[in-house]
Write an enzyme that holds these catalytic residues in place. Structure first.
Site, PDB file in Angstrom:
ATOM      1  N   TYR A 115     -31.968   5.684   2.264  1.00  0.00           N
ATOM      2  CA  TYR A 115     -30.650   4.889   2.367  1.00  0.00           C
ATOM      3  C   TYR A 115     -29.483   5.635   1.512  1.00  0.00           C
ATOM      4  O   TYR A 115     -28.249   5.346   1.787  1.00  0.00           O
ATOM      5  CB  TYR A 115     -30.864   3.344   1.754  1.00  0.00           C
ATOM      6  CG  TYR A 115     -31.548   2.618   2.962  1.00  0.00           C
ATOM      7  CD1 TYR A 115     -32.865   3.017   3.053  1.00  0.00           C
ATOM      8  CD2 TYR A 115     -30.992   1.462   3.391  1.00  0.00           C
ATOM      9  CE1 TYR A 115     -33.772   1.927   3.973  1.00  0.00           C
ATOM     10  CE2 TYR A 115     -31.611   0.725   4.354  1.00  0.00           C
ATOM     11  CZ  TYR A 115     -32.961   0.986   4.579  1.00  0.00           C
ATOM     12  OH  TYR A 115     -33.733   0.188   5.440  1.00  0.00           O
ATOM     13  N   GLY A 125     -45.013 -16.208  11.561  1.00  0.00           N
ATOM     14  CA  GLY A 125     -45.297 -16.364  13.081  1.00  0.00           C
ATOM     15  C   GLY A 125     -44.682 -15.397  13.896  1.00  0.00           C
ATOM     16  O   GLY A 125     -44.765 -15.457  15.241  1.00  0.00           O
ATOM     17  N   ILE A 126     -43.793 -14.491  13.450  1.00  0.00           N
ATOM     18  CA  ILE A 126     -43.121 -13.501  14.268  1.00  0.00           C
ATOM     19  C   ILE A 126     -42.964 -12.229  13.548  1.00  0.00           C
ATOM     20  O   ILE A 126     -42.891 -12.203  12.248  1.00  0.00           O
ATOM     21  CB  ILE A 126     -41.878 -14.226  14.972  1.00  0.00           C
ATOM     22  CG1 ILE A 126     -41.083 -13.291  15.760  1.00  0.00           C
ATOM     23  CG2 ILE A 126     -40.803 -14.121  13.426  1.00  0.00           C
ATOM     24  CD1 ILE A 126     -41.582 -13.501  17.331  1.00  0.00           C
ATOM     25  N   ASP A 130     -41.090  -6.669   4.232  1.00  0.00           N
ATOM     26  CA  ASP A 130     -42.168  -5.492   4.912  1.00  0.00           C
ATOM     27  C   ASP A 130     -42.288  -4.302   4.080  1.00  0.00           C
ATOM     28  O   ASP A 130     -43.121  -3.676   4.284  1.00  0.00           O
ATOM     29  CB  ASP A 130     -42.032  -5.577   6.246  1.00  0.00           C
ATOM     30  CG  ASP A 130     -40.618  -5.089   6.595  1.00  0.00           C
ATOM     31  OD1 ASP A 130     -39.622  -5.566   5.878  1.00  0.00           O
ATOM     32  OD2 ASP A 130     -40.508  -4.316   7.768  1.00  0.00           O
ATOM     33  N   ASP A 161     -63.218  22.784  37.561  1.00  0.00           N
ATOM     34  CA  ASP A 161     -61.793  22.447  37.320  1.00  0.00           C
ATOM     35  C   ASP A 161     -60.966  23.656  38.123  1.00  0.00           C
ATOM     36  O   ASP A 161     -60.493  24.622  37.471  1.00  0.00           O
ATOM     37  CB  ASP A 161     -61.330  22.730  35.922  1.00  0.00           C
ATOM     38  CG  ASP A 161     -59.797  22.721  35.372  1.00  0.00           C
ATOM     39  OD1 ASP A 161     -59.294  22.121  36.141  1.00  0.00           O
ATOM     40  OD2 ASP A 161     -59.844  23.200  34.542  1.00  0.00           O
ATOM     41  N   HIS A 164     -32.755  -7.139   2.950  1.00  0.00           N
ATOM     42  CA  HIS A 164     -33.824  -6.316   3.634  1.00  0.00           C
ATOM     43  C   HIS A 164     -35.010  -7.303   3.963  1.00  0.00           C
ATOM     44  O   HIS A 164     -35.188  -8.009   2.824  1.00  0.00           O
ATOM     45  CB  HIS A 164     -34.348  -5.032   3.189  1.00  0.00           C
ATOM     46  CG  HIS A 164     -35.031  -4.113   3.932  1.00  0.00           C
ATOM     47  ND1 HIS A 164     -36.343  -4.390   4.205  1.00  0.00           N
ATOM     48  CD2 HIS A 164     -34.687  -2.958   4.410  1.00  0.00           C
ATOM     49  CE1 HIS A 164     -36.601  -3.289   5.115  1.00  0.00           C
ATOM     50  NE2 HIS A 164     -35.865  -2.425   5.125  1.00  0.00           N
ATOM     51  N   GLY A 165     -36.034  -7.315   4.816  1.00  0.00           N
ATOM     52  CA  GLY A 165     -37.078  -7.996   4.979  1.00  0.00           C
ATOM     53  C   GLY A 165     -38.059  -7.527   3.934  1.00  0.00           C
ATOM     54  O   GLY A 165     -38.048  -6.337   3.189  1.00  0.00           O
ATOM     55  N   GLN A 212     -43.136   2.527   3.303  1.00  0.00           N
ATOM     56  CA  GLN A 212     -41.576   2.623   2.882  1.00  0.00           C
ATOM     57  C   GLN A 212     -41.510   2.104   1.430  1.00  0.00           C
ATOM     58  O   GLN A 212     -40.286   1.996   1.042  1.00  0.00           O
ATOM     59  CB  GLN A 212     -40.963   1.728   3.728  1.00  0.00           C
ATOM     60  CG  GLN A 212     -40.938   2.003   5.351  1.00  0.00           C
ATOM     61  CD  GLN A 212     -40.118   1.444   6.098  1.00  0.00           C
ATOM     62  OE1 GLN A 212     -38.729   1.526   5.970  1.00  0.00           O
ATOM     63  NE2 GLN A 212     -40.365   0.860   7.019  1.00  0.00           N
ATOM     64  N   THR A 223     -40.268 -14.348   7.865  1.00  0.00           N
ATOM     65  CA  THR A 223     -40.242 -15.310   8.780  1.00  0.00           C
ATOM     66  C   THR A 223     -41.852 -15.551   9.384  1.00  0.00           C
ATOM     67  O   THR A 223     -42.110 -14.664  10.242  1.00  0.00           O
ATOM     68  CB  THR A 223     -39.213 -15.306  10.090  1.00  0.00           C
ATOM     69  OG1 THR A 223     -38.144 -15.260   9.394  1.00  0.00           O
ATOM     70  CG2 THR A 223     -39.218 -16.539  10.870  1.00  0.00           C
TER      71      THR A 223
HETATM   72  C1  SPV Z   1     -56.354  21.553  30.991  1.00  0.00           C
HETATM   73  O1  SPV Z   1     -56.475  20.839  30.080  1.00  0.00           O
HETATM   74  O2  SPV Z   1     -56.972  21.104  32.086  1.00  0.00           O
HETATM   75  C2  SPV Z   1     -55.637  22.671  30.729  1.00  0.00           C
HETATM   76  C3  SPV Z   1     -55.536  23.451  29.564  1.00  0.00           C
HETATM   77  O3  SPV Z   1     -54.985  23.185  31.736  1.00  0.00           O
HETATM   78  S1  SPV Z   1     -56.990  24.535  29.456  1.00  0.00           S
HETATM   79  O4  SPV Z   1     -58.211  23.862  29.810  1.00  0.00           O
HETATM   80  O5  SPV Z   1     -56.934  25.145  28.441  1.00  0.00           O
HETATM   81  O6  SPV Z   1     -56.462  25.610  30.599  1.00  0.00           O
HETATM   82 MG    MG Z   2     -55.937  22.420  33.610  1.00  0.00          MG
END
Ligand code: SPV
Ligand code: MG
Length: 423
Positions: free
Chosen positions: A68, A117-118, A85, A197, A82-83, A91, A115
């Site tokens: 601040y 409940g909220i 919290d 993949d 300020h509240g 903080q 306050t």
């Molecule tokens: C995936 O998470 O499918 C990616 C990243 O393409 S990697 O597997 O590193 O190719």
């Molecule tokens: Mg990929």
């Protein structure tokens, strides 16, 4: 104040302040809020308008930091209201400093009772159950990129892993940490389905996974779009993702049968022709309807052993073609080639955010990746990889003992599993 979820607890604080004098609200920027909490749903200017229209608020001023000091010295207020919290937790040190500075001109800290409940956190949880809108979610990634030094992303491959990315929080080194966004990985989406993949899991199936995740989360989503497929199909996918509220799609510059990058050159990794890939990027950019959606070009030159020069040449070409970000991938463990790329990238005249996927070079911390010039870090496969060994161990233990009692220690209780699911 930071929140966009105003409730009667806030009004109580403003009323208390009004009894003491003319009220100025210090409104935290997105950047400041994300240092201790998640990104507000509404943007700064929207939050400001709401506060300016609350009875008793004379002025709303920008507070760019959690600290601040700057605003306090500029205004020298008689009171800070300020509240309660911030009396404990991350903080607390900020509160201590406010008290110290106020003393310089005999100012006073006033903390009306909480306050009952909220709370904003309670409302936020309720909001999550209500959900978010595609527009708010889609825009969130660009807001995070503007507000945070480095955006932290974790992989999800179904609803339950999505919930983990949405909700996991830790308090560490005086800050509240959580993930900013979700990565819908082709590797883990395919693996979860027991498939390779290789883009075999088709778009309809991937969209189903995305929908399962969208339904139970509010954080922005970055989609692994593989090669993007044919340009004509990619442009349709861009519109589809935009409509769903996905924030970004990353496509990689490979052609032929796509193989996972982490195989490296143990399998054939064929790079796409630069012009063809640039055309795909610019067609995608032309197809999108909003200015929020991001198309990120993924460079596979280092994976295919095509060299640094080639990687840098492609980065320049893809940025010129309109890519909103680039992802540079590498599977070298020592990270030297990735750092060399970033050193050269810093010299580029036109830059876009760069994404890191440190699956191999995971010795670097987020702070170090930020120092190197990265804007986003994606933990691309870790939830699936960690779930798999636990499942395998449980299966083996049941076989060994011909009952499940001994496997209990590898499992969460039925009660817990019932409680983590949204009602
Ligand atoms: C995936 O998470 O499918 C990616 C990243 O393409 S990697 O597997 O590193 O190719
Ligand atoms: Mg990929």
């Amino acid at each position: 104040m930071g929140t966009d979820l105003i409730h009667h607890g806030h009004i109580n604080i403003i009323e208390k302040a009004r009894e003491l004098g003319e009220v100025t609200v210090g409104l935290l920027s997105d950047e400041a809020v994300t240092k201790y909490s998640r990104m507000p749903f509404l943007e700064y200017e929207e939050r400001k308008r709401i506060l300016e229209n609350i009875k008793g608020v004379s002025k709303v001023i920008l507070q760019e930091e959690l600290d601040y000091e700057k605003n306090l010295r500029a205004l020298r207020p008689d009171y800070v209201v300020h509240g309660t919290d911030w009396q404990v937790g991350p903080q607390k040190h900020i509160r201590d400093k406010v008290i110290r500075i106020l003393k310089e001109w005999d100012g006073q800290l006033v903390e009306p009772d909480y306050t009952d409940g909220i709370s904003s956190t309670g409302l936020r949880n309720a909001m999550r159950e209500v959900g978010t809108t595609p527009d708010i979610r889609r825009r969130m990634l660009r807001r995070l990129l503007a507000a945070k030094p480095i955006v932290r992303v974790l992989e999800a491959h179904n609803g339950i892993s999505g919930l983990i990315v949405e909700e996991t929080k830790v308090e560490a080194e005086g800050e509240l940490r959580e993930f900013d966004a979700l990565w819908v990985s082709s590797l883990t989406d395919s693996t979860a389905k027991g498939k390779p993949d290789t883009e075999y899991v088709d778009r309809t199936s991937r969209i189903q996974t995305i929908n399962d995740i969208l339904e139970v989360t509010t954080k922005p989503i970055i989609l692994d779009g593989d090669t993007g497929g044919l340009t004509e199909h990619f442009t349709m996918m861009v519109k589809n993702m935009e409509r769903l509220g996905v924030s970004a799609m990353i496509i990689e510059d490979k052609s032929g049968l796509k193989r996972n990058s982490l195989f490296g050159t143990n399998v054939k990794q064929e790079l796409e022709n630069i012009d063809v890939f640039c055309e795909k990027i610019s067609s995608g950019k032309k197809a999108q309807l909003t200015s929020d959606f991001m198309i990120i070009a993924r460079i596979e030159s280092l994976i295919a052993n095509a060299g640094m020069e080639e990687a840098l040449k492609r980065a320049k070409a893809y940025i010129e073609a309109g890519a909103d970000g680039i992802m540079i991938h590498s599977r070298h463990k020592d990270g030297s080639e990735i750092m060399e790329f970033m050193k050269e990238y810093k010299k580029f005249e036109y830059k876009v955010p760069v994404i890191s996927v440190p699956s191999s070079y995971n010795q670097f911390t987020e702070d170090e990746l930020y120092e190197a010039g990265f804007s986003v870090v994606i933990y691309a496969n870790h939830l699936l990889r960690s779930a798999f060994p636990a499942m395998k161990k449980t299966a083996e233990t049941i076989l060994e003992n011909k009952r499940s009692l001994e496997a209990d220690k590898y499992c969460m209780s039925i009660k817990e599993i019932l409680e983590i699911l949204p009602n």
